[in-house]
Enzyme design. Structure first.
Site, short mmCIF file in Angstrom:
data_model
loop_
_atom_site.label_atom_id
_atom_site.label_comp_id
_atom_site.label_asym_id
_atom_site.label_seq_id
_atom_site.Cartn_x
_atom_site.Cartn_y
_atom_site.Cartn_z
N ASP A 169 -2.98 2.03 9.39
CA ASP A 169 -2.75 1.21 8.38
C ASP A 169 -4.15 0.28 8.28
O ASP A 169 -4.58 -0.52 7.40
CB ASP A 169 -1.60 0.03 8.75
N ARG A 180 2.50 -7.29 -1.12
CA ARG A 180 3.65 -6.61 -0.12
C ARG A 180 3.34 -6.94 1.36
O ARG A 180 4.30 -7.08 1.92
CB ARG A 180 3.82 -5.09 -0.50
N LYS A 219 4.22 -8.21 9.09
CA LYS A 219 5.11 -7.31 8.03
C LYS A 219 5.92 -6.20 8.85
O LYS A 219 7.18 -6.17 8.57
CB LYS A 219 4.31 -6.76 7.05
N ASN A 220 5.18 -5.42 9.68
CA ASN A 220 6.00 -4.10 10.11
C ASN A 220 6.89 -4.33 11.23
O ASN A 220 7.89 -3.82 11.83
CB ASN A 220 5.04 -3.03 10.41
N ARG A 278 6.16 11.52 2.67
CA ARG A 278 7.01 10.45 3.40
C ARG A 278 8.43 10.61 3.52
O ARG A 278 9.34 9.92 3.08
CB ARG A 278 6.84 8.99 3.16
N PRO A 279 8.94 11.84 3.94
CA PRO A 279 10.24 12.28 4.06
C PRO A 279 11.07 11.70 5.23
O PRO A 279 10.40 10.67 5.94
CB PRO A 279 10.27 13.77 4.55
N ILE A 328 -1.99 11.03 9.65
CA ILE A 328 -0.71 10.67 9.75
C ILE A 328 -0.23 10.83 8.08
O ILE A 328 0.65 11.35 7.88
CB ILE A 328 -0.50 9.08 10.10
#
Ligand code: UD1
Length: 420
Positions: free
Chosen positions: A305, A397, A22-23, A121-122, A327
């Site tokens: 993750d 997702r 996915k990533n 998560r900016p 994180i």
């Protein structure tokens, strides 16, 4: 609404092939804008984040064809450089499209990105780097408007090795004049995969995998065919499931060096793991021992993750495990659901203390986010009785048919789709 119904307790055995990551595929789909031509992607996973990327590409004027795990993106007719908020806020990685749109040159507009609720998560590091590279940015009314016509290549230092910011800068700079260098770049394998995709199109990028990436701008890019790297987080999920339920599983199509931190952790817990080329055997025939202390870190450290899945496995290991999340601040959302199943977990400031119990039991639980949902499936596969894992649209997702994958390994798991 959809749910998994899982009858726990089955030993998992057999072989599973790990699909594309996915990533890796998400930034690569954004990068497929840059060649204004055809990109053929093999091992493109059938997950809902990919569906959203396809929607975004189509909204920009691209043609996208999919057949199983092959996707073809034709960006030759791109005619729009604006992504509306309702598409942007469907996932965090939509923001990567901004770098790709600006990388073609000129103006681009988008809403703010969405994604799982893992914390703030900016996007400040992305915007700071863009500004340093001469991009004019205007924010207002829920939109970010950018103009890259005064792009000026230079050295950009990131305050933290952000995966998304590193990728966004690579996409922005690869077709611009001059040499852009990213200092303190993220070193994740997915960034190496993006570099390889862009270089196969004709880009001149070097250093991915290290903390310094050099991007020498080229005038144009060509069509490309690329196989997406295997998903190291799906591989980790299968390994933690084997450790929770007991199992003897062969994973095919894995890059063992990408999951070294997972292998070492599970070996320290007593799992037998053997690697050969691009396959791995994991054998967990008895109850494992707790991991002492685990900290999530940027690659090559233990991936955030895979943290939720590790916590799920630790709930039934012998002894106490301590997990420190460095994180994302809200990454223990699965803990309250695991407690419903009998887990003994205490949450502190970005810290979880997990005292192993002999067995979890079935309950009705709700996936809080993508990886937290996978963690609940892992816990349920090892639990006594029936678990309903609700809200599995989060799991969709990032996992292609997780139910079919675990059924093929002997797990008793069924998907139920309830429509409102
Ligand atoms: C990517 C991954 C995600 C993974 C994460 C960390 C994709 C599509 N997603 O997300 O699955 O969990 O890397 O490995 O590849 N941050 C800022 N300002 C910024 C950008 C980030 O403060 O401008 C912070 C984040 O809030 C977070 C940390 O930096 O605390 C790491 O984020 P980042 O590496 O950017 O993660 P993503 O690229 O969003």
């Amino acid at each position: 609404m959809s749910a998994y119904i899982i009858n726990g307790g089955n030993y998992l055995s057999g072989e599973v092939r790990i699909g594309g990551a996915k990533n890796s595929v998400l930034p690569i789909m954004a990068a497929s804008l840059l060649n204004l031509s055809e990109s053929i992607l093999l091992d493109c996973p059938c997950i809902s984040d990919v569906d959203i990327s396809v929607e975004i590409l189509k909204s920009l004027g691209c043609k996208v064809f999919r057949d199983g795990n092959t996707a073809v993106v034709d960006s030759s007719q791109i005619n729009n450089f604006e992504i509306p908020p309702h598409l942007m806020n469907k996932m965090r990685s939509s923001f990567i499209f901004l770098g790709a749109m600006l990388g073609i040159g000129g103006k681009a507009v988008c809403g703010y990105p969405g994604g799982c609720e893992l914390g703030a998560r900016p996007i400040d590091m992305h915007l700071k780097a863009f500004k340093k590279l001469g991009v004019a940015i205007n924010e207002g009314g829920g939109y970010i408007s950018c103009d890259s016509s005064r792009f000026k290549a230079c050295k950009v230092a990131l305050d933290f090795p952000s995966v998304g910011a590193t990728e966004n800068i690579m996409l922005l700079a690869c077709k611009q004049k001059g040499t852009t260098t990213i200092i303190n770049a993220a070193r994740e394998p997915e960034i190496v995969d993006l570099q390889s995709f862009l270089n196969s199109m004709g880009a001149k990028i070097s250093g991915a995998g290290s903390n310094k990436i050099k991007i020498e701008g080229v005038a144009s890019l060509n069509s490309v065919k690329k196989r997406i790297m295997p998903d190291r987080i799906v591989a980790a999920t299968v390994m933690f499931a084997a450790s929770a339920a007991g199992g003897n599983i062969t994973l095919k199509n894995v890059n063992c060096s990408h999951i070294e931190s997972i292998i070492l952790l599970l070996q320290s817990c007593g799992a037998d793991i053997y690697t050969h080329g691009d396959s791995l055997d994991i054998i967990c025939s008895k109850r494992l021992r707790a991991a002492d202390t685990l900290r999530t870190m940027p690659y090559p450290g233990f991936p955030t993750d895979a943290q939720s899945q590790a916590v799920a496995a630790f709930t039934t290991m012998e002894g106490t495990s301590i997990v420190k999340e460095t994180i994302f601040e809200n990454r223990f959302n699965q803990a309250s659901e695991l407690k419903k199943m009998g887990a003994d977990i205490t949450i502190g400031d970005r810290l979880a203390v997990i005292k192993g119990v002999k067995r979890l039991y079935g309950a009705h639980v709700y996936a809080p986010d993508l990886r937290g949902g996978a963690a609940l499936v892992i816990a349920a596969l090892g639990a006594k009785g029936t678990t309903v894992v609700d809200n599995i649209h989060y799991i969709d997702r990032g996992y292609e048919s997780l139910d079919k994958m675990f059924s093929a390994l002997g797990g008793d798991i069924q998907r139920k789709d309830f429509y409102e």
